[in-house]
Design a protein around this motif. Structure first.
Motif, short mmCIF file in Angstrom:
data_model
loop_
_atom_site.label_atom_id
_atom_site.label_comp_id
_atom_site.label_asym_id
_atom_site.label_seq_id
_atom_site.Cartn_x
_atom_site.Cartn_y
_atom_site.Cartn_z
N ALA A 197 25.15 -4.87 78.77
CA ALA A 197 24.48 -4.25 79.93
C ALA A 197 23.97 -5.35 80.85
CB ALA A 197 23.33 -3.37 79.47
N PHE A 198 24.54 -5.42 82.06
CA PHE A 198 24.16 -6.44 83.03
C PHE A 198 23.63 -5.78 84.31
CE2 PHE A 198 27.60 -8.91 80.83
CZ PHE A 198 26.76 -9.87 80.28
N SER A 199 22.74 -6.48 84.98
CA SER A 199 22.30 -6.02 86.30
C SER A 199 23.46 -6.12 87.28
CB SER A 199 21.12 -6.86 86.80
OG SER A 199 20.01 -6.70 85.97
N THR A 200 23.65 -5.08 88.07
CA THR A 200 24.71 -5.07 89.06
C THR A 200 24.40 -6.06 90.19
OG1 THR A 200 25.28 -2.78 88.58
CG2 THR A 200 25.94 -3.63 90.73
N ASP A 201 25.41 -6.75 90.64
CA ASP A 201 25.28 -7.68 91.77
C ASP A 201 26.20 -7.18 92.88
OD1 ASP A 201 24.74 -9.79 93.41
OD2 ASP A 201 25.73 -11.31 92.18
N ALA A 202 25.74 -6.15 93.59
CA ALA A 202 26.61 -5.44 94.54
C ALA A 202 26.95 -6.30 95.75
CB ALA A 202 25.93 -4.15 94.98
N LEU A 226 22.86 -0.87 86.89
CA LEU A 226 23.39 -1.51 85.69
C LEU A 226 24.91 -1.38 85.64
CD1 LEU A 226 20.87 -0.47 82.87
CD2 LEU A 226 21.14 -2.73 83.90
N THR A 227 25.54 -2.42 85.17
CA THR A 227 26.98 -2.41 84.93
C THR A 227 27.21 -2.68 83.45
OG1 THR A 227 27.53 -3.20 87.15
CG2 THR A 227 29.18 -3.53 85.44
N TYR A 228 27.84 -1.72 82.77
CA TYR A 228 28.13 -1.87 81.35
C TYR A 228 29.57 -2.38 81.18
CZ TYR A 228 23.92 0.93 80.65
OH TYR A 228 22.62 1.39 80.67
N ILE A 229 29.70 -3.50 80.50
CA ILE A 229 31.01 -4.11 80.27
C ILE A 229 31.28 -4.09 78.77
CG2 ILE A 229 32.35 -6.23 80.48
CD1 ILE A 229 30.61 -6.93 82.91
N THR A 230 32.44 -3.54 78.40
CA THR A 230 32.77 -3.39 76.99
C THR A 230 34.10 -4.07 76.69
OG1 THR A 230 31.63 -1.26 76.91
CG2 THR A 230 33.19 -1.72 75.13
N GLY A 231 34.12 -4.83 75.62
CA GLY A 231 35.34 -5.49 75.19
C GLY A 231 35.31 -5.78 73.70
N LYS A 232 36.39 -6.32 73.21
CA LYS A 232 36.50 -6.67 71.80
C LYS A 232 36.59 -8.19 71.65
CE LYS A 232 38.68 -2.28 70.58
NZ LYS A 232 39.86 -1.61 69.96
N ALA A 233 36.47 -8.65 70.41
CA ALA A 233 36.53 -10.09 70.16
C ALA A 233 37.13 -10.34 68.79
CB ALA A 233 35.14 -10.71 70.26
N ILE A 234 37.60 -11.54 68.57
CA ILE A 234 38.14 -11.92 67.28
C ILE A 234 37.71 -13.35 66.96
CG2 ILE A 234 40.34 -12.71 68.28
CD1 ILE A 234 41.69 -11.75 65.68
N THR A 235 37.33 -13.59 65.71
CA THR A 235 36.97 -14.92 65.26
C THR A 235 38.24 -15.67 64.86
OG1 THR A 235 34.86 -14.09 64.43
CG2 THR A 235 35.57 -16.26 63.64
N ILE A 236 38.45 -16.84 65.46
CA ILE A 236 39.62 -17.65 65.14
C ILE A 236 39.35 -18.51 63.91
CG2 ILE A 236 41.26 -19.36 66.03
CD1 ILE A 236 41.30 -16.59 67.41
N TYR A 237 38.17 -19.11 63.85
CA TYR A 237 37.79 -19.82 62.63
C TYR A 237 36.28 -20.02 62.58
CZ TYR A 237 37.91 -24.05 65.62
OH TYR A 237 37.73 -24.96 66.62
N LYS A 238 35.81 -20.31 61.37
CA LYS A 238 34.40 -20.60 61.11
C LYS A 238 34.34 -21.93 60.37
CE LYS A 238 30.64 -18.93 58.10
NZ LYS A 238 30.21 -17.83 57.20
N SER A 239 33.43 -22.79 60.78
CA SER A 239 33.30 -24.07 60.08
C SER A 239 31.82 -24.44 59.99
CB SER A 239 34.08 -25.17 60.81
OG SER A 239 33.60 -25.31 62.14
N ARG A 240 31.52 -25.41 59.15
CA ARG A 240 30.15 -25.87 58.98
C ARG A 240 29.91 -27.05 59.91
NH1 ARG A 240 27.37 -25.38 53.37
NH2 ARG A 240 29.15 -24.01 53.29
N PHE A 241 28.86 -26.95 60.71
CA PHE A 241 28.57 -28.01 61.66
C PHE A 241 27.87 -29.16 60.94
CE2 PHE A 241 26.96 -30.06 65.43
CZ PHE A 241 27.91 -29.77 66.38
N ASN A 242 28.21 -30.38 61.30
CA ASN A 242 27.56 -31.55 60.74
C ASN A 242 26.14 -31.64 61.29
OD1 ASN A 242 26.67 -34.04 59.91
ND2 ASN A 242 28.55 -35.15 60.48
N GLU A 243 25.18 -31.28 60.46
CA GLU A 243 23.80 -31.19 60.92
C GLU A 243 23.18 -32.54 61.25
OE1 GLU A 243 21.45 -28.68 58.46
OE2 GLU A 243 22.77 -26.95 58.70
N LEU A 244 23.83 -33.62 60.86
CA LEU A 244 23.36 -34.95 61.25
C LEU A 244 23.49 -35.15 62.76
CD1 LEU A 244 24.88 -37.14 58.38
CD2 LEU A 244 22.51 -36.38 58.63
N LEU A 245 24.33 -34.32 63.38
CA LEU A 245 24.56 -34.44 64.82
C LEU A 245 23.58 -33.60 65.63
CD1 LEU A 245 28.46 -34.28 64.81
CD2 LEU A 245 27.01 -36.32 64.90
N LEU A 246 22.81 -32.75 64.97
CA LEU A 246 21.89 -31.86 65.67
C LEU A 246 20.53 -32.54 65.89
CD1 LEU A 246 22.70 -28.50 63.90
CD2 LEU A 246 23.43 -29.25 66.15
#
Length: 250
Positions: free
Chosen positions: A116-121, A230-250
């Protein structure tokens, strides 16, 4: 608790289509400069950073490889997709994201993930010689909303082959250009900015529910329900991969 990195295609359920984004679910706050550094290294159009605030409420920030942006539809969809798919939030519960554009509510509906987004007419503007020089094909109609020109051209084939004059655009008092056209399969095709295109095409076609296609090399499909403010935008999504982030970099 580990920090995970997810690669998601939004507005698609295919490997090679849709809008690509990374989603990083943080376990604690990190500095803005580090978010930008990570987004630059990952080098996708958007990297979305999630941080839980309270039950079903998350801070959400979006970074391109070069800057933070205030609003991103496909980055929002990707983030919500991950929270539900990973079981962090049960699918029957909506999610609230706190962002630099305010609070965004996201729900799971029959057709996919609804944002749900505010419309920007937009308002109509004249087709000036300068405006025509922005695109390589004739302009049928033109409008402008808070930050973009919206240009309508004749058909989808013309849109696919269009090369915008970005050097000229950089000299004009807007931050972007949206080119759109009618379509035989969809209500309209475009590249982005559906919060401005929803009222534009709703008026042109005299309908509130719209089926849109993102005309790009990767493509993407979405449903739009235009309800004035309001403008309602609906779509689907797919996860391509999941990995563990190197927390030493955070």
């Amino acid at each position: 608790m580990s920090t995970y990195l997810y690669r998601v295609n939004a507005f698609s359920q295919e490997l090679t289509s849709g809008n690509p984004a990374y989603v990083i679910q943080l376990t604690s706050p990190i500095q803005e400069k580090d978010m930008q550094r990570i987004a630059k290294e990952l080098n996708l159009p958007i990297t979305a950073f999630l941080l839980e605030q309270q039950c079903n409420i998350y801070e959400l920030r979006w970074f391109t490889p070069s800057e933070e942006i205030k609003l991103c539809g496909h980055g929002t969809l990707a983030a919500a997709h991950i929270l539900w798919e990973e079981g962090v939030i049960e699918v029957q519960h909506p999610i609230t994201f706190t962002t630099k554009s305010g609070h965004l509510k996201v729900e799971k509906v029959k057709q996919g993930i609804q944002l749900a987004f505010s419309t920007d007419a937009p308002i109509p503007i004249d087709i000036t010689p300068t405006l025509q020089q922005l695109v390589s094909v004739p302009i049928l109609k033109a409008a402008q909303n808070s930050d973009r020109y919206i240009i309508e051209i004749a058909d989808e084939e013309s849109l696919k082959g269009l090369v915008p004059n970005l050097d000229l655009l950089s000299t004009l008092p807007v931050t972007g250009l949206v080119v759109t056209s009618p379509s035989t399969k969809y209500d309209f095709v475009t590249g982005s900015a559906h919060c401005g295109l929803a009222p534009y095409w709703s008026q042109r076609l005299n309908k509130k529910q719209l089926y849109a296609f993102q005309s790009s090399e990767r493509g993407g499909e979405l449903f739009i329900d235009y309800q004035d403010d309001l403008t309602y935008i609906t779509g689907k999504a797919i996860t391509i991969y999941k990995s563990r982030f190197n927390e030493l970099l955070l």
